[in-house]
Design an enzyme around this catalytic site. Structure first.
Site, PDB file in Angstrom:
ATOM      1  CB  THR A  43     -16.694   4.621  16.241  1.00  0.00           C
ATOM      2  OG1 THR A  43     -15.425   4.908  16.812  1.00  0.00           O
ATOM      3  CG2 THR A  43     -17.375   5.904  15.831  1.00  0.00           C
ATOM      4  CG  HIS A  46     -19.462   4.689  21.047  1.00  0.00           C
ATOM      5  ND1 HIS A  46     -19.692   4.349  22.354  1.00  0.00           N
ATOM      6  CD2 HIS A  46     -18.123   4.679  20.893  1.00  0.00           C
ATOM      7  CE1 HIS A  46     -18.528   4.127  22.952  1.00  0.00           C
ATOM      8  NE2 HIS A  46     -17.556   4.319  22.079  1.00  0.00           N
TER       9      HIS A  46
END
Ligand code: NAD
Ligand code: ZN
Length: 345
Positions: A43, A46
């Site tokens: 994450t 990202h």
């Protein structure tokens, strides 16, 4: 005002900025934690690379990071069960306690979940403020890198414990950090045979080291026929899907014996995946389960128990860097030639 160093998403663009920001305020039910180690999750990558998901979800300015371990240095006035000096990690999902799922005790499925380092400021910083109810007390002797990695380890444990493990033949598709952790969990819990698939050679080697009996590179071998040969034509009892790759998901349902289970943790980038539902799921009577987060607090208790029983995930921590070298950490993540990457403060 007192300040701290932090990795901040300052703009709607790739990158993170190392800068000094105010130390966060501590609400009545919060605790302030001095971060000792924080680990990089997919994450975070990202958010760093500013992909389509993060463009949709992230509102800068935001301090990224959610996996961490540290020491409590201040508690809000209503906090009673956590004390200054406690060593802690955290469940990163902040839940509402009011939605149907929360009322049913399925807090990990809360309809109003907020995630630290995504929706509110996170742990890539010297200090993080978080609701005290989210803190998980650690043995002070636990290595901070391992303590920080309990959050993804919880994903692995939640997925593995979604069905029987002991004496089972189980395949893990995708050996990123979480897949590797699940291999270690399966080994510790007495799986009969552990088969791991992964496209990256570095990670395949780590999977073998963590206890996989057989490793398969889908770029070099036909995964389904190899698994069928390894299981006398019957197929595996369980699949832990840890890649999110549509091909791997298809291979997962095809390599299962009728009545087996596939526990899906990996998140497909494109959301929609095509399966032969009739032949590969329905007539095989498969159990197909989505796995979200970690059960509060069952999974955390299981993680603690496994570590106390000697589960060793230290080989999966391949790199430990100072916070300042986060860009090197992100590059290592992108290369795939890494396991868990820890940033220290
Ligand atoms: P990761 O991206 O590091 O690992 C995925 C691995 O799958 C990579 O090593 C990749 O090389 C491998 N892979 C790609 N294609 C493959 C194929 N065809 N066959 C076999 N392997 C293949 O991610 P991670 O941090 O280990 O997390 C695993 C997955 O779980 C990710 O998809 C992540 O988004 C997801 N995740 C889900 C939750 C949840 O709550 N459901 C929580 C955390 C992570
Ligand atoms: Zn809720």
């Amino acid at each position: 005002m007192d300040t701290m160093k932090a990795l901040v998403k300052t703009q709607r663009a790739p990158g993170l900025e190392l800068k000094r920001v105010p130390i966060p305020d501590v609400g009545a039910r919060d605790a302030l934690v001095r971060v000792m180690a924080t680990s990089i999750c997919g994450t975070d990558y990202h958010i760093y690379s500013w992909d389509v998901w993060s463009q949709d979800r992230i509102n800068p300015p935001l301090i990224a990071g959610h996996e961490f371990a540290g020491e409590v240095i201040e508690v809000g006035r209503d906090v009673t069960h956590i004390q200054v000096g406690d060593h802690v990690s955290a469940e990163t999902h902040i839940v509402c306690h009011h939605c149907a799922q929360c009322q049913l005790g399925a807090f990990h499925l809360c309809a109003n979940t907020e995630i630290i380092g995504v929706d509110i400021d996170g742990a890539f910083a010297e200090y993080v403020a978080i609701p005290a109810e989210n803190l998980w007390p650690n043995d002070p002797e636990l290595d901070p890198g391992i303590a920080s990695s309990q959050e993804p380890l919880g994903n692995a444990v939640h997925t593995a414990f979604d069905g029987p493990v002991a004496a089972q033949r189980i395949a893990v598709t995708g050996c990123g950090p979480i897949g590797l952790m699940s291999v270690a969990v399966l080994k510790k819990c007495g799986a009969q045979q552990i088969i791991a698939t992964e496209v990256n050679a570095f990670r395949l080697n780590l999977a073998r080291r963590m206890g996989a009996d057989v490793v398969i590179n889908p770029l070099e071998e036909d995964v389904v026929s190899t698994v069928m040969e390894l299981t006398d034509g019957g197929g595996v009892d369980g699949v832990l899907e840890m890649s999110g790759n549509p091909q791997a998901i298809n291979q997962g349902v095809k390599m299962l014996r009728p009545g087996g289970r596939i526990s899906l943790l990996g998140v497909p980038a494109e959301n929609e995946v095509t399966l032969d539902l009739s032949n590969d799921v329905i007539f095989k009577g498969l159990k197909v389960n989505g796995i979200a987060g970690r059960k509060m607090w069952e999974t955390w208790r299981n993680v603690r128990g496994l570590l106390a029983a000697g589960l060793d995930i230290s080989p999966i921590i391949t790199h430990t860097l100072p916070l300042e070298e986060f860009e090197k950490g992100m590059e290592l993540m992108a290369s795939g030639n890494s396991g868990k990457i820890i940033l220290t403060l």
